[in-house]
Scaffold this active site. Structure first.
Site, PDB file in Angstrom:
ATOM      1  CD  GLU A  33      58.477 111.896  32.613  1.00 17.67           C
ATOM      2  OE1 GLU A  33      58.984 110.445  32.637  1.00 17.67           O
ATOM      3  OE2 GLU A  33      58.820 112.593  32.510  1.00 17.67           O
ATOM      4  NE  ARG A 260      60.700  98.141  34.767  1.00 18.41           N
ATOM      5  CZ  ARG A 260      60.814  98.552  33.979  1.00 18.41           C
ATOM      6  NH1 ARG A 260      61.096  99.386  33.980  1.00 18.41           N
ATOM      7  NH2 ARG A 260      60.069 100.389  33.888  1.00 18.41           N
ATOM      8  CE  LYS A 270      56.731 106.189  32.504  1.00 16.21           C
ATOM      9  NZ  LYS A 270      56.119 107.403  33.196  1.00 16.21           N
TER      10      LYS A 270
END
Length: 751
Positions: A33, A260, A270
């Site tokens: 994104e 992850r 983020k």
RNA sequence: UGGGGCGUGGCCAAGCGGUAAGGCACUGGUUUUUGGUACCAGUAUUCGGGGGUUCGAAUCCCUCCGCCCCAUCCA
């Protein structure tokens, strides 16, 4: 690309799917994104997606998942593209955007409505949350779920046209408000956002949600394997639901999840990264202390080192925390083999060589003997030089190799010097050293016979260039940082007046250097000026000296032993208890087996049924509670290809000693797949076991003859190797040798 | 009415019924004019715990324990 021997689980899946013909070609995608700068966690994902595509001659799309106009921006798109490119991957002719599919997505939504599988809900945000239920409670359906197809269609159309305010309506899938998986409780498909999208502008007033857009974007692009991180595991149900309900033409993509990346002493989310950037704790997204790709790039990491790191850490589903030292190893390992060495003094201490007058240029290779590269420079040498302050100690600790009052030291590439006198300022700080050099000790031409313990870096006072050096350390001092309170106050140290040998500045043979004995450094791509050079420290060299020093004053870490408390086993109900008692008392089963059987209705009835055919309670119980139980974990009794009759037949052969346990497992496997009777399988494959020692012994002899090393090890006391020999014998008889006999014979022969 | 995942040395991680790979870190040693590199050696009697099945279990079965994810109109 060199393929490592061990395939990760994703590659195994891809390989199988290619082999089975499920897909003609593998197609993956990297779907970030564009709402932040990519970090090394993205690099892992990039390596996985592009890497798999490369390995299997497929392709990987770079797709911006731009479905939320409130947070996204085109500057992030650029950062994402930069990162992928910098890492060396090719996304083909164009970058994809989910926003390019908005129209198709809308059509799919209309289709779902027409199928009665989606509805416009007009509950407000809070009500929706409340209606959703909780982890332990059902959700309830909105009253708006009963709207007619026409109504829904009309409303959606008007939502699209911008007739409503944000939050007034949403489009939801009609799935199951009671689903144990909360994600499946009528997930939202579209929401109203009267805001400009960085690509589609004001064209849309509604935007699709991730769960609706992602699976369909994958499908539209012909993705075969949609690889994402673990937190999307629960979303997979929606992914499948949407694609299946829409009845799309096959093949369609499937989603797979991996863990992850987490690295200690840093943050990867983020949200937290954005906070540091906005909060001014770092200088920007490309601050060299940040784990962003831009940060690593600015700091001087090479793409190869990041790629190598991603390769080393592997791909699994286990949440794990990788040690930063693994990353540091990768960059050192890469740079060691290729960058020129140079001398830079960070904390200068003046040395006057009293018996040296004049000047000379010393020719020195840029590379040490073990780096096979060509290139050299001239290093000016004169009476006044600077050395590193910490390379001289008056009262050295034990094991100190550098300059002391008694101990001479070599000036790298130059002469050996001996300390004669220490000059101090009024407060007692050492400000200068008077030394003498040994004329016959010149590097390469040394006939002085003086032994030194080390060579140190230095620069000639007059010719040295002043440079700024930025020393970076880990951003956080806590291994698992929570927030700004864990920041390392010394993560950046700027040295304004470091001194470097002139050739580095004048010739600029490279952008990255090893400053000898210190670390790897990178000419800052932004702030470097010829008149004011700036170097970033990429990573320190390994330093066993400072480690040794630290060790002396640090306590060994206390061992933590975790005590495990056993929880209580759920009690059996009355019926189960009755069965349990019967199994243990009447049939003589051990309590564990009886327990397994008694607690599972399917298993116990299967057991009883097979027992009515063959009266061998213990053997049957063992097979049923182990092998049959496994199959019943995947499916119902009625889906099984075998019956209680098959099992009793199998157990009969086992009891007869016709077959061994090992063979029984093989037979069972075939039976599960084909539904053939055990007798048939044994006949087909001639699986009768071999128990005759005269038949087995020659095989053992051969195995022993073929493995002299292991025989020796065994005789030296490695008794575990017995299993190895038994295994080898079993293998060469196709599993048919009677393992009990083999065991005895092998043990005897190896005595 | 909870569901979905995951546990193999200090950190990653292979292994999928027959000798516990490999990398990082660590510890010794050799080489070295970088306390770097390279090289050699050492480091898990045991795979979250306990039972069971088996000649043989990290691998199969049961059970307990511990972590992670899910109740954004984020992705």
């Amino acid at each position: 690309m060199i393929m490592s021997k061990c395939k990760d689980f994703l590659r195994s899946i891809v390989e199988e799917d290619l082999k089975s013909g499920k897909y003609r070609e593998v197609a993956t995608r990297f779907p970030p994104e564009p709402n932040g700068f990519p970090h090394i966690g993205h690099a892992k994902s990039i390596c996985i997606n592009f890497g798999i595509a490369d390995d299997y001659q497929g392709h990987c799309n770079l797709r911006m998942d731009d479905t939320n106009p409130t947070t996204e921006d085109t500057k992030y798109v650029e950062a994402l593209k930069d990162a992928v490119e910098w890492l060396g991957f090719d996304w083909g002719s164009s970058v994809y955007f989910t926003s390019d599919y908005f129209l198709q997505l809308y059509d799919y939504a209309v289709k779902l409505i027409k199928m009665g599988k989606a509805y416009v809900d007009s509950l407000d945000e809070e009500e929706i949350r409340e209606y959703r239920g909780t982890i332990t409670e059902h959700g309830r359906r909105s009253k708006y779920a009963d709207r007619t197809i026409e109504e829904n269609l009309n409303l959606l159309e008007r939502m699209k046209k911008g007739e409503f305010k944000d939050g007034e309506h949403v489009l939801r899938a009609k799935i199951d408000m009671a689903a144990a998986n909360i994600k499946m409780r009528d997930p939202l498909l579209y929401r109203i956002r009267n805001i400009k999208h960085f690509r589609t502008g004001d064209e849309w007033s509604i935007y699709p949600m991730y769960d609706f857009a992602h699976c369909l974007s994958d499908y539209i692009e012909g993705i075969s394997h949609s690889i994402c991180t673990l937190e999307f595991e629960n979303n997979r149900a929606i992914y499948d639901w949407v694609l299946d309900e829409l009845g799309l033409e096959l093949p369609r993509p499937y989603q797979y999840e991996f863990a992850r990346l987490a690295i200690n002493y840093t943050v990867m989310s983020k949200r937290k990264l954005l906070k540091l950037v906005d909060g001014g704790q770092v200088s920007g997204w490309d601050d060299p202390r940040l784990p962003t790709i831009a940060g690593y790039k600015r700091r001087g990491y090479t793409p190869a080192s990041i790629l190598n790191f991603c390769d080393q850490i592997g791909i699994t589903k286990a949440n794990s925390m990788v040690d930063v030292s693994q990353l540091e190893f990768c960059i050192r390992d890469d740079l060691n083999k290729q960058v020129p060495r140079a001398m830079c003094v960070l904390d200068p201490l003046k040395v006057t060589i009293e018996n040296y007058d004049g000047y000379e240029d010393i020719d020195a290779s840029y590379y040490p003997h073990d780096v096979p590269k060509e290139g050299s420079r001239k290093i000016p040498f004169s009476k006044e030089i600077y050395i590193e302050r910490e390379d001289f100690i008056e009262k050295p600790p034990k094991g100190y190799f550098r300059l002391t009052m008694e101990q001479p030291v070599r000036l790298r590439h130059a002469y050996i010097i001996t300390c004669k006198e220490v000059i101090r300022d009024t407060s007692g700080n050492i400000i200068e050293i008077k030394a003498e050099y040994h004329p016959k000790s010149k590097s390469g031409l040394d006939t002085s016979g003086i032994k030194v313990k080390s060579a140190i870096q230095w620069v000639s006072a007059k010719e040295a260039k002043k440079v700024e050096v930025r020393l970076y350390d880990r951003l956080f001092s806590a291994e698992l940082p929570e927030g700004v309170e864990d920041l390392n106050p010394n993560s950046l140290q700027v040295i304004k007046n470091a001194l470097i040998e002139p050739a580095v500045i004048a010739d600029r043979p490279d952008e990255r250097f090893q400053f000898e004995r210190q670390g790897y450094f990178y000419a800052d791509p932004i702030d470097y000026r010829d008149e004011k050079p700036v170097f970033n420290k990429i990573v320190s060299l390994k330093d066993s000296w400072s480690k040794k020093k630290k060790e002396n004053n640090s306590e060994p870490r206390a061992q933590t032993t975790t005590i495990q408390i056993d929880g209580e086993v759920a009690p059996m109900n009355e019926a189960e208890q009755t069965l349990f008692d019967k199994y243990t008392q009447k049939y003589g089963l051990n309590s564990e087996v009886a327990n397994t059987l008694a607690r599972d209705e399917q298993l116990s009835s299967f057991y009883e049924e097979s027992l009515s055919i063959l009266s061998s309670p213990v053997s049957l119980a063992n097979i049923v509670s182990n092998e049959v139980a496994r199959e019943l974990k995947q499916m119902e009794v009625k889906e099984l290809k075998f019956t209680a009759k098959h099992i009793s037949e199998l157990v009969k052969m086992l009891d007869d000693d016709t077959i061994s346990n090992k063979i029984a497992k093989q037979v069972f496997e075939v039976m599960v797949k084909t539904g053939k009777t055990p007798i048939q399988i044994v006949e087909d494959k001639r699986l009768i076991q071999i128990s005759d020692p005269s038949e087995i012994e020659p095989i053992i002899d051969k195995v022993i003859a073929n493995n002299p090393d292991n025989v020796a090890k065994f005789k030296a006391g490695n008794s575990k190797l017995l299993g190895f020999f038994v295994g080898q014998v079993l293998k060469s008889t196709g599993g048919k040798a009677n393992p009990k006999i083999v065991n005895q014979l092998v043990a005897k022969k190896l005595q």
